[in-house]
Design an enzyme around this catalytic site. Structure first.
Site, short mmCIF file in Angstrom:
data_model
loop_
_atom_site.label_atom_id
_atom_site.label_comp_id
_atom_site.label_asym_id
_atom_site.label_seq_id
_atom_site.Cartn_x
_atom_site.Cartn_y
_atom_site.Cartn_z
N LYS A 45 68.64 37.31 36.94
CA LYS A 45 67.24 37.03 37.32
C LYS A 45 67.15 36.82 38.82
CE LYS A 45 65.67 35.30 32.91
NZ LYS A 45 64.94 34.29 32.15
N LYS A 50 72.68 33.11 42.21
CA LYS A 50 72.13 31.83 42.67
C LYS A 50 71.19 31.19 41.66
CE LYS A 50 73.52 32.11 47.17
NZ LYS A 50 73.98 31.13 48.14
N THR A 72 64.54 22.82 49.43
CA THR A 72 65.78 23.33 50.00
C THR A 72 65.47 24.03 51.31
OG1 THR A 72 67.88 24.42 49.48
CG2 THR A 72 65.89 25.66 48.98
N SER A 75 67.05 30.97 53.88
CA SER A 75 66.25 32.17 54.12
C SER A 75 66.72 33.30 53.22
CB SER A 75 66.36 32.60 55.58
OG SER A 75 67.71 32.87 55.88
N GLN A 80 64.80 32.12 46.91
CA GLN A 80 64.16 32.78 45.78
C GLN A 80 64.60 32.16 44.46
OE1 GLN A 80 64.30 37.16 46.00
NE2 GLN A 80 64.82 36.96 48.15
N TYR A 112 57.59 34.11 43.60
CA TYR A 112 58.17 33.24 42.58
C TYR A 112 57.53 31.84 42.60
CZ TYR A 112 61.88 36.75 42.01
OH TYR A 112 62.58 37.90 41.76
N ASP A 169 94.10 38.60 35.63
CA ASP A 169 95.12 38.06 36.53
C ASP A 169 94.50 37.50 37.82
OD1 ASP A 169 97.49 38.97 35.00
OD2 ASP A 169 96.62 40.95 35.41
N GLY A 176 80.75 32.49 51.06
CA GLY A 176 79.72 32.16 52.04
C GLY A 176 79.70 30.66 52.23
N ALA A 205 82.49 35.87 60.00
CA ALA A 205 82.02 34.54 59.55
C ALA A 205 83.12 33.94 58.70
CB ALA A 205 80.73 34.69 58.75
N ASN A 303 70.05 42.18 46.22
CA ASN A 303 68.80 42.16 46.99
C ASN A 303 69.02 42.74 48.39
OD1 ASN A 303 67.38 41.02 44.87
ND2 ASN A 303 67.90 38.95 45.46
#
Lengths: 311, 311
Positions: A45, A50, A72, A75, A80, A112, A169, A176, A205, A303
């Site tokens: 969904k 998330k 929260t 971005s 969402q 949403y 295995d 992130g 990152a 997305n």
């Protein structure tokens, strides 16, 4: 953390989420020289895993807390996810977003039912704006990744995957903010059979890679990556879990992410976002290590802005 | 044509093809105001339903015929399908392609072991080149759509769909050469419960719409459509089946095709080629007709050039 907490979490959220399919591909197995099992959270969904953590976190609030709403700062997909989860549960969601966030993401949150509060595009401004909502509205703050209920929720994707394929295995996830890999590591520990959890992370990152190396939470020096879901930082709740239960984090270049993403699109005919491709890129980069092994891959989301593809 | 022929066809080919999944989406149902069941032939081997007909046609050849190979003329999915089907069965495949065909398509055919013979980009030149191979090599010619074994093979996607969802009110397919809609119409006739088969066709290549209207096979005046799999003509074998068993053909514009394709990509997170989107575009165009009905949609394939997307 006990096994029963994950089991209860899954019972709590299962009627609010999709049990996503696991796809396999002979061609991808040949390319990776291993048996790959792709857990398609891009079909979840709102298009990403998330949703699992967001639902769980709201369901853990008391009735009176829920009445005051949740807040929260994000971005990305968590904005969402929290909006949709709150909408499904009849709860108000306040979403702090940088004023610079793309209109398409703002529209998705509004679609949403989330209420957007714009702020300057800095971490400090986001945190301050969220704090203000907590104080003024009494809303409960839910962090996108550094929250144990969020982490447990994200771990349910791995629970489902191991229920379908108990003898994996390895399981690869992108890294992130640490919510997905943290939850996956807990699930693999409690439900796997010597299943190693591996992270894929962009060089651009690589806070998790460096944090594990140094033994303390490091900051991202750059976040110049196409994998926009992975620019966030580890936190003090998920880092100890990752330290304890994750086998290894493998860093990949931007070029490797794009090649992996294109392979998934072209060979599997499914749409994944760059962050999802990071886990597969990490497998391809180190594929001589897994000959004949069974590897789960969590495709974290789908997305993408179709007008801004890297190929 | 008897029901048993379809049943036997399915038994014959089932070990060589994927039983493709059927996807549903609450958001797509809301958009269409009906219950949609998407049969994902984009996940079929080589990325399109054409594998079904190609396998069936080769399996119907005698041992001595198979030893001499098969030949077709196609620059699209059937070229790849016949190559892969032949490879799987240890048969030589000669593929006549126009010299102007994109290198990526030539490479795909070669990748599946097909031998390419280039010719001038006209129908006459293609047919002549194929005839030459028939004569010189003794290869069996297999038409991409106007061949009863190909038609029966293509009809097995609908058989599977009706096995999963027996009470569909409608099934939509795109209409190109007529193989898919012809086979689907036969399957729906024998296995459906008053299931109407509907075709989606681009205005820019509307030979089927006009042929049904006039009662005889009409030619395409233009084929200037993004749905490159639908530029081909109906034939004398599939046209009578379509006349008898197809309820209606709905024409759509290029803009409607692109909108439908983008919706499928964005909402369902799967990759479909423009031809596949034509069936869904036809539903959207006439959606006031199907309120609350159950509609099957055959997503015919997912082979697109990612560097040439219409959005």
């Amino acid at each position: 953390m006990e096994k029963i907490e994950l089991i209860n979490c899954y019972k709590r959220i299962s009627s609010y989420i999709h049990r996503t399919p696991v796809l396999t591909s002979r061609m991808m197995n040949e390319i990776a020289n291993a048996d790959l099992y792709f857990k398609c959270e891009n079909f979840q969904k709102m298009g990403a895993f998330k949703m699992r953590g967001a639902i769980n976190a709201i369901l853990q609030l008391s009735e009176s807390e829920r009445e005051k709403g949740v807040v929260t700062h994000s971005s990305g997909n968590f904005a969402q996810a929290l909006s949709l989860a709150a909408q499904n549960l009849g709860v108000k969601a306040y979403i702090v977003m940088p004023s610079t966030a793309p209109q398409v993401k703002k529209d998705a949150v509004k679609g949403y039912g989330g209420e957007i509060l714009e702020c300057e595009p800095t971490v400090a401004a986001s945190e301050k704006a969220a704090k203000k909502i907590e104080i003024n509205k009494g809303a409960s703050f839910i962090h996108p990744s550094n929250d144990i209920d969020v982490i447990l929720g994200q771990g349910t994707a791995c629970m489902e995957l191991l229920e379908d394929y108990p003898d994996l295995d390895f399981i690869f996830t992108p890294v992130g903010g640490g919510g997905l890999i943290g939850g996956t590591a807990l699930s693999a520990h409690f439900f796997g059979r010597n299943c190693n959890v591996m992270g894929g992370e962009p060089f651009e990152a690589d806070d998790a890679y460096r944090s594990i190396k140094s033994g303390k939470i490091e900051s991202n020096k750059t976040t110049n990556t196409i994998a926009d879901g992975l620019k966030t930082q580890l936190g003090d709740i998920n880092f100890p879990i990752i330290q304890k239960y994750v086998t290894k984090i493998i860093r990949v270049t931007e070029g490797e992410i794009i090649i992996a993403m294109k392979l998934i699109w072209e060979r599997m005919k499914i749409i994944v976002e760059p962050s999802s491709a990071v886990a597969f890129a990490a497998i391809l980069k180190t594929k001589n290590m897994y000959s004949g092994k069974k590897i789960g891959v969590i495709l974290s989301g789908g997305n993408v802005d179709l007008s801004k593809l890297p190929f």
